[in-house]
Design a protein around this motif. Structure first.
Motif, PDB file in Angstrom:
ATOM      1  N   HIS A  27       0.913  -1.251   0.027  1.00 64.04           N
ATOM      2  CA  HIS A  27       0.040   0.024   0.019  1.00 64.04           C
ATOM      3  C   HIS A  27       0.930   1.350   0.031  1.00 64.04           C
ATOM      4  O   HIS A  27       0.405   2.568  -0.330  1.00 64.04           O
ATOM      5  CB  HIS A  27      -1.032  -0.012   1.205  1.00 64.04           C
ATOM      6  CG  HIS A  27      -2.093   1.122   1.198  1.00 64.04           C
ATOM      7  ND1 HIS A  27      -2.967   1.105   0.258  1.00 64.04           N
ATOM      8  CD2 HIS A  27      -2.163   2.153   1.613  1.00 64.04           C
ATOM      9  CE1 HIS A  27      -3.715   2.023   0.297  1.00 64.04           C
ATOM     10  NE2 HIS A  27      -3.120   2.636   1.236  1.00 64.04           N
ATOM     11  N   GLN A  28       2.138   1.202   0.561  1.00 66.85           N
ATOM     12  CA  GLN A  28       2.922   2.421   0.389  1.00 66.85           C
ATOM     13  C   GLN A  28       2.958   2.864  -0.942  1.00 66.85           C
ATOM     14  O   GLN A  28       3.200   2.098  -1.911  1.00 66.85           O
ATOM     15  CB  GLN A  28       4.413   2.185   1.093  1.00 66.85           C
ATOM     16  CG  GLN A  28       5.218   2.964   1.432  1.00 66.85           C
ATOM     17  CD  GLN A  28       5.724   3.943   0.224  1.00 66.85           C
ATOM     18  OE1 GLN A  28       5.844   3.482  -0.878  1.00 66.85           O
ATOM     19  NE2 GLN A  28       6.124   5.344   0.548  1.00 66.85           N
ATOM     20  N   ARG A  29       2.870   4.579  -1.267  1.00 68.03           N
ATOM     21  CA  ARG A  29       2.598   4.739  -2.600  1.00 68.03           C
ATOM     22  C   ARG A  29       3.757   4.473  -3.464  1.00 68.03           C
ATOM     23  O   ARG A  29       3.514   3.993  -4.657  1.00 68.03           O
ATOM     24  CB  ARG A  29       2.898   6.455  -2.457  1.00 68.03           C
ATOM     25  CG  ARG A  29       2.781   7.311  -3.863  1.00 68.03           C
ATOM     26  CD  ARG A  29       2.970   8.786  -3.728  1.00 68.03           C
ATOM     27  NE  ARG A  29       4.240   8.911  -3.352  1.00 68.03           N
ATOM     28  CZ  ARG A  29       5.293   9.064  -4.396  1.00 68.03           C
ATOM     29  NH1 ARG A  29       4.912   8.800  -5.753  1.00 68.03           N
ATOM     30  NH2 ARG A  29       6.432   9.479  -4.226  1.00 68.03           N
ATOM     31  N   VAL A  30       5.205   4.457  -3.155  1.00 67.16           N
ATOM     32  CA  VAL A  30       6.196   4.094  -4.150  1.00 67.16           C
ATOM     33  C   VAL A  30       5.994   2.631  -4.529  1.00 67.16           C
ATOM     34  O   VAL A  30       6.306   2.435  -5.467  1.00 67.16           O
ATOM     35  CB  VAL A  30       7.279   4.513  -3.762  1.00 67.16           C
ATOM     36  CG1 VAL A  30       8.744   4.177  -4.296  1.00 67.16           C
ATOM     37  CG2 VAL A  30       7.725   6.032  -3.451  1.00 67.16           C
ATOM     38  N   ARG A  31       5.874   1.962  -3.503  1.00 65.96           N
ATOM     39  CA  ARG A  31       5.848   0.294  -3.689  1.00 65.96           C
ATOM     40  C   ARG A  31       4.499   0.147  -4.350  1.00 65.96           C
ATOM     41  O   ARG A  31       4.676  -0.787  -5.580  1.00 65.96           O
ATOM     42  CB  ARG A  31       5.933  -0.365  -2.284  1.00 65.96           C
ATOM     43  CG  ARG A  31       7.153  -0.301  -1.685  1.00 65.96           C
ATOM     44  CD  ARG A  31       7.328  -1.264  -0.665  1.00 65.96           C
ATOM     45  NE  ARG A  31       6.624  -0.814   0.527  1.00 65.96           N
ATOM     46  CZ  ARG A  31       7.108  -0.278   1.560  1.00 65.96           C
ATOM     47  NH1 ARG A  31       8.205   0.245   1.789  1.00 65.96           N
ATOM     48  NH2 ARG A  31       6.224  -0.110   2.656  1.00 65.96           N
ATOM     49  N   LEU A  32       3.441   0.619  -4.091  1.00 62.64           N
ATOM     50  CA  LEU A  32       2.396   0.431  -5.173  1.00 62.64           C
ATOM     51  C   LEU A  32       2.677   0.853  -6.600  1.00 62.64           C
ATOM     52  O   LEU A  32       2.444   0.165  -7.742  1.00 62.64           O
ATOM     53  CB  LEU A  32       1.236   1.191  -4.503  1.00 62.64           C
ATOM     54  CG  LEU A  32      -0.371   1.020  -5.357  1.00 62.64           C
ATOM     55  CD1 LEU A  32      -0.616  -0.457  -5.435  1.00 62.64           C
ATOM     56  CD2 LEU A  32      -1.308   2.044  -4.586  1.00 62.64           C
ATOM     57  N   GLY A  33       3.009   1.784  -6.822  1.00 62.17           N
ATOM     58  CA  GLY A  33       3.597   2.427  -8.085  1.00 62.17           C
ATOM     59  C   GLY A  33       4.769   1.577  -8.838  1.00 62.17           C
ATOM     60  O   GLY A  33       4.310   1.085  -9.854  1.00 62.17           O
ATOM     61  N   VAL A  34       5.580   0.958  -8.142  1.00 63.01           N
ATOM     62  CA  VAL A  34       6.599  -0.022  -8.459  1.00 63.01           C
ATOM     63  C   VAL A  34       5.668  -1.390  -9.099  1.00 63.01           C
ATOM     64  O   VAL A  34       5.909  -1.670 -10.272  1.00 63.01           O
ATOM     65  CB  VAL A  34       7.611  -0.426  -7.574  1.00 63.01           C
ATOM     66  CG1 VAL A  34       8.305  -1.727  -8.160  1.00 63.01           C
ATOM     67  CG2 VAL A  34       8.447   0.866  -7.534  1.00 63.01           C
ATOM     68  N   LEU A  35       4.667  -1.776  -8.191  1.00 64.09           N
ATOM     69  CA  LEU A  35       4.179  -3.041  -8.678  1.00 64.09           C
ATOM     70  C   LEU A  35       3.066  -2.663  -9.822  1.00 64.09           C
ATOM     71  O   LEU A  35       2.965  -3.585 -10.816  1.00 64.09           O
ATOM     72  CB  LEU A  35       3.183  -3.420  -7.406  1.00 64.09           C
ATOM     73  CG  LEU A  35       4.032  -3.836  -6.289  1.00 64.09           C
ATOM     74  CD1 LEU A  35       3.140  -4.447  -5.027  1.00 64.09           C
ATOM     75  CD2 LEU A  35       5.104  -5.126  -6.705  1.00 64.09           C
TER      76      LEU A  35
END
Length: 128
Positions: A27-35
């Motif tokens: 759910h963290q913004r950057v990790r969600l973006g990466v996925l």
């Protein structure tokens, strides 16, 4: 556990708020973006992710490490000509985690868009 306790536990499970299904790793913004960016391609290059997500090298590296340690992505280092490159690929576990996150977000949106009960009805919530 009594039958009554079992029923209460089952009822509690049905009434859990959709945010309980959100995964802190995903759910963290950057990790969600990466996925999500990785879902759109077979593999994605580090500099592309950095630009798309507007993060620093160090910040992106840290988030990639978290996702890699969680088994959600693989990180491959190599060269394009003489230049070192880093590529990210979504794993099956990462795709499943992203799907679960999206289901939780959809459930949350549906809950918020559902018609609300009028004042004075038993479903009305009020603070103490």
């Amino acid at each position: 556990m009594s039958v009554e306790d079992s029923t209460a536990t089952q009822d509690d499970q049905e009434e859990l708020h959709p945010t309980r299904a959100l995964d802190d790793t995903v759910h963290q913004r950057v990790r969600l973006g990466v996925l999500t960016v990785a879902r759109e391609a077979d593999r994605v290059e580090f500099s592309f992710l950095k630009k798309q997500l507007a993060v620093t090298d160090g910040n992106l590296s840290r988030h990639l490490k978290v996702l890699e340690e969680s088994g959600m992505i693989t990180v491959e280092k190599g060269y394009a000509g003489r230049r070192p490159r880093t590529w990210v690929t979504l794993t099956r576990e990462g795709a499943q985690a992203l799907d679960a996150e999206l289901r939780a977000l959809r459930a949350l949106v549906l809950r918020l868009e559902a018609p609300r009960p009028g004042p004075g009805t038993p479903d009305t919530w009020s603070p103490l």
